[in-house]
Structure formats: C-alpha cells, structure tokens
Design a protein around this motif. Structure first.
Motif, PDB file in Angstrom:
ATOM      1  N   ASP A 101     -17.681   4.172  25.680  1.00 28.95           N
ATOM      2  CA  ASP A 101     -16.469   4.889  24.860  1.00 28.95           C
ATOM      3  C   ASP A 101     -16.963   6.303  24.353  1.00 28.95           C
ATOM      4  N   TYR A 121     -14.756   0.167  18.269  1.00 29.17           N
ATOM      5  CA  TYR A 121     -13.637   0.692  17.843  1.00 29.17           C
ATOM      6  C   TYR A 121     -12.503  -0.310  18.124  1.00 29.17           C
ATOM      7  N   CYS A 179     -15.212   8.897  23.494  1.00 29.78           N
ATOM      8  CA  CYS A 179     -13.860   9.603  23.055  1.00 29.78           C
ATOM      9  C   CYS A 179     -14.329  10.773  22.200  1.00 29.78           C
ATOM     10  N   GLN A 180     -15.127  10.624  21.132  1.00 31.86           N
ATOM     11  CA  GLN A 180     -15.334  11.675  20.153  1.00 31.86           C
ATOM     12  C   GLN A 180     -16.865  12.459  20.508  1.00 31.86           C
ATOM     13  N   THR A 224     -10.931  11.303  25.456  1.00 22.68           N
ATOM     14  CA  THR A 224      -9.573  11.618  25.438  1.00 22.68           C
ATOM     15  C   THR A 224      -9.538  13.173  25.501  1.00 22.68           C
ATOM     16  N   ASN A 284      -4.016   8.571  27.849  1.00 27.98           N
ATOM     17  CA  ASN A 284      -5.181   8.451  26.539  1.00 27.98           C
ATOM     18  C   ASN A 284      -6.239   7.974  26.903  1.00 27.98           C
ATOM     19  N   ARG A 343      -7.577  15.006  23.201  1.00 26.97           N
ATOM     20  CA  ARG A 343      -6.999  15.554  21.937  1.00 26.97           C
ATOM     21  C   ARG A 343      -7.970  15.750  20.937  1.00 26.97           C
ATOM     22  N   LYS A 344      -9.323  15.353  20.931  1.00 27.64           N
ATOM     23  CA  LYS A 344      -9.947  15.506  19.695  1.00 27.64           C
ATOM     24  C   LYS A 344     -10.927  16.595  19.905  1.00 27.64           C
ATOM     25  N   THR A 363      -3.279  12.806  26.419  1.00 29.65           N
ATOM     26  CA  THR A 363      -4.165  12.886  27.638  1.00 29.65           C
ATOM     27  C   THR A 363      -5.426  12.155  27.475  1.00 29.65           C
ATOM     28  N   THR A 377     -15.416   5.870  15.350  1.00 35.68           N
ATOM     29  CA  THR A 377     -14.282   6.456  14.708  1.00 35.68           C
ATOM     30  C   THR A 377     -14.252   6.755  13.224  1.00 35.68           C
TER      31      THR A 377
HETATM   32  C1  LIG Z   1     -13.982   5.743  19.306  1.00 36.96           C
HETATM   33  C2  LIG Z   1     -12.487   5.956  20.030  1.00 36.96           C
HETATM   34  N1  LIG Z   1     -12.470   5.390  21.364  1.00 36.96           N
HETATM   35  C3  LIG Z   1     -10.995   5.624  21.559  1.00 36.96           C
HETATM   36  C4  LIG Z   1      -9.931   6.255  20.898  1.00 36.96           C
HETATM   37  C5  LIG Z   1      -8.724   6.369  21.362  1.00 36.96           C
HETATM   38  O1  LIG Z   1      -8.346   7.503  22.105  1.00 36.96           O
HETATM   39  P1  LIG Z   1      -6.678   7.775  22.285  1.00 36.96           P
HETATM   40  O2  LIG Z   1      -5.959   7.963  21.288  1.00 36.96           O
HETATM   41  O3  LIG Z   1      -6.699   9.176  23.325  1.00 36.96           O
HETATM   42  O4  LIG Z   1      -6.205   6.546  23.194  1.00 36.96           O
HETATM   43  C6  LIG Z   1     -10.163   6.886  19.615  1.00 36.96           C
HETATM   44  C7  LIG Z   1      -9.261   7.481  18.840  1.00 36.96           C
HETATM   45  O5  LIG Z   1      -9.407   7.430  17.620  1.00 36.96           O
HETATM   46  C8  LIG Z   1     -11.718   6.319  19.070  1.00 36.96           C
HETATM   47  O6  LIG Z   1     -11.890   6.960  17.860  1.00 36.96           O
END
Ligand SMILES: Cc1ncc(COP(=O)(O)O)c(C=O)c1O
Length: 366
Positions: free
Chosen positions: A159, A82, A161-162, A182, A55, A184-185, A193, A134
């Motif tokens: 980060d 986050y 992620c999004q 990530t 993840n 999954r988003k 993953t 997030t």
């Molecule tokens: C800004 C941010 N970083 C990291 C993550 C974590 O991602 P994962 O669920 O793949 O660990 C999130 C999940 O909501 C997120 O919003």
C-alpha cells in the motif's frame, strides 16, 4: 490540485457537455490512453501492468481479494496497517481459515526486516504492508521487505498510498508484486482516482473478484476471456475527466522531479517538527529515524477537533487521524486522535512558521 490538473478536468467536462460523453472520449482517446503511460513511468512499470481505479481502496481490494488462501495460510502485515486493509484481512481470514500475523517493529517503531525474516515459513502466502501509514510519518522499509518476499517467492502487496507523489517509487527497486495508490494525496490529483500495479508475471494468475465485459469480453453463450493486462481489474464505465486529471497530476509531479519533491517535503516537515517540539504540552508521534512529511501531533489534555477548527479559521488545513484507522498501532502506543499536518513542496517556510505559531497560540489561549 495544480492549476493544469483542474484546467484539464474542466476542459474535458466542457467538451463532454458540448459534444457528448462518448464523443469526448473518442476525441480525447490518445490523451486518455496516455494516462497509463504516465502512471507506468511514475513507478517504473509497463503500461500493461497498470489499472486505473476509482480510489486506492478499490485498487487494493481488487488485488487482495483475487488472492487465494487455504486454512492455516499466513498473511503477514505491519503494525501500523490501515483499517481498510486490516478489515479485509479479517474477512478473508474468517472465510478461508487463513491467519493474520503482525510483523514486529524495531526499537525505533519501524517494521523490523529481521523479525520478518524470522517469521517466514512455507505457510506464509502473503506479505502485505502499508509503506507510510495514515497516522504519521513512519516510513516502513518497503524495499527490504520486498527483498525478503522475493527471496522466498512470497507475494508482496504494498500500500503505497501516501508515498506516491511524495518520493520516488520504483516497483523494481521495491520488488513488490502488487502496489496500490491514490491520486488525491501527495500526487495532487483529483479525488476519486487511484491505480493498481500488478507485476506482469503474476497478472494472469490473479482472477479479479468481480468482472464485467470490459475486464473479460463475453466471447460465447457460455464463455468469456479475461484480459491479459492489468485492466482485467477495471470496469467499463469511468470518470474520464478525473482520469485525465490524474494523468496531468502525474506528469506534473514528474516534471518537478520526485527526488526534488521528496527533499523539499522532508525539509518542510523537519522545520515544522522542530518548531512544534518546543510547544509545551505538544507531543509528536512520528516514528522512525527519517520520518516522511506527515507530521502527527497531540496536545496534552485537548482533543484535536478544537485545534483543527481553530486552524481552519486561519486557512490552515489539517486533518485528524482517528485511532481506529490504525487500530493496532494506536492501541499499542495508546494514541489519542492525532492532528495530522502534511506539508507539501508548495508550502513556504513562512507558512510552516505560521502553522506552528498558530498551534502555539491555540495552546496558550486554551
Ligand atoms: C495508507 C492508506 N491506504 C489507503 C488509503 C485509501 O485511499 P483512497 O481514499 O484513495 O481509497 C488511505 C487513505 O487515507 C491510506 O492512508
């Protein structure tokens, strides 16, 4: 997940069931190995700079906990950081005596690069921010931050992620040393993953906080040798079906084109915000002049949970962003739990209208 992503994972599981786990991995070795190339292409990196992780959180943690801090070292981060990242800063600050400082936002609520520049001194050891938080559509100026970090030779951890899967992401343009994301988003990959990018020049300086014999082959009774590539952050055992799914999702996004995806996502988010704006009692909370496709909303006098289940009954999926997931930002803006709508390119304009109409209907009937 797109059908080819699900299909690739199902086929792989079937293969494992039919011929065995090791045997399936051997048979599909080339495709599994190609996932590194796919991710590298997605973010403009080299395959040896990529680690595939379970993840984004583990990806981020493995890199962050590899950094070394002394008492008084400064970690600069963003207001909308986050929660998972922030508690890790706190733990490391407690252990090492490093200090955490928050980079102020400008008047639009976006991280202010000038304020960052003014904070830089020799004690700043890390700049670590979330690009898109997030809890809303805020897009921090990740590339401006990277230019500052690079100019001062400070490690920059991003980060993303999004952002990944929602917009073009190029590590050279971002000037980041480390990036986590990530599957999954917005990338539409499977849950469980994620991946980590570490710039090649930094890789061998970073000793992972935990290792196994994959990350560091055992070479003698009292010796091991850490891998030279980013896979020093991985471990031996993995969910190969999910990895293949991540690879297919990545190729799928690149086939559609990240520029086109971004344009479409932004247009749908703008349409949604336009409609939501006119609902009495509804407040949008996305900061910045050009917010991304995460639309955050609260309804005066109503909790988000009831709206979420009302929408769920109508097959409209939203999530709730709890204030604790971005504590500093939520406290400073006094945010309630926010209803988070994240339109993606596959949504239709009609679906956006239906979502906004359903919210309006919920408000009127409450
Ligand atoms: C800004 C941010 N970083 C990291 C993550 C974590 O991602 P994962 O669920 O793949 O660990 C999130 C999940 O909501 C997120 O919003």
């Amino acid at each position: 997940m797109p059908a080819p992503v699900v299909g690739a994972m199902k086929d792989y599981l079937d293969l494992e069931a039919a011929i065995g786990g090791y045997e399936a991995a051997a048979q599909e070795a080339a495709r599994l190995d190609g996932v590194y190339d796919s991710i590298a292409r997605l973010i403009g990196a080299s395959r040896d700079e990529i680690a595939l992780m379970e993840n984004a959180t583990v990806a981020w943690d493995m890199a962050f906990y590899a950094l070394r801090f002394q008492p008084g070292d400064r970690i600069l981060t963003a207001q909308a950081e986050y929660a998972a990242n922030y508690v890790a800063y706190l733990q490391v600050a407690r252990r090492t005596g490093a200090v955490i400082e928050v980079i102020p936002n400008d008047e639009t609520g976006v991280l202010d690069p000038d304020a960052l520049e003014a904070m830089i001194d020799a004690r700043v050891k890390l700049i670590s921010i979330t690009w898109i938080p997030t809890n809303g559509g805020l897009v921090n100026p990740a590339a401006d931050v990277g230019r500052i970090a690079r100019r001062h030779g400070i490690v920059y951890l991003l980060d993303a992620c999004q952002a990944v899967g929602q917009m073009p992401v190029h590590v050279a343009h971002l000037n980041c040393d480390i990036l986590s994301a990530t599957g999954r988003k917005f990338l539409r990959g499977p849950r469980g993953t994620g991946f980590l990018y570490v710039r090649r020049s930094l890789l061998t300086e970073l000793e992972p906080p935990m290792i196994d014999h994959f990350a560091a082959p055992w070479t003698g009774a009292d010796s091991y040798v850490l891998r030279k590539d980013a896979r020093r952050f991985e471990t031996w055992e993995n969910n190969y079906a999910a990895r293949l799914g991540l690879g297919v999702a990545t190729d799928y996004a690149m086939f559609l084109g990240l520029d086109a995806i971004q344009t479409r996502c932004l247009a749908l988010a703008e349409q949604l915000r336009d409609q939501l704006k006119s609902i009495p009692g509804a407040t949008l909370h996305d900061m910045g002049a050009r917010p991304a496709a995460i639309v955050s909303l609260s309804i005066k006098g109503m909790g988000g949970a009831a709206l979420k289940s009302y929408l769920r009954e109508r097959s409209i999926n939203v999530s709730i962003s709890d204030p604790a997931s971005t504590l500093l930002d939520s406290a400073s803006r006094q945010l309630p739990p926010l209803v988070r709508l994240s339109p993606h390119y596959y949504n239709t304009e009609d679906e956006i209208v239906r979502a906004a109409d359903s919210i309006q209907h919920f408000v009127q009937s409450a």
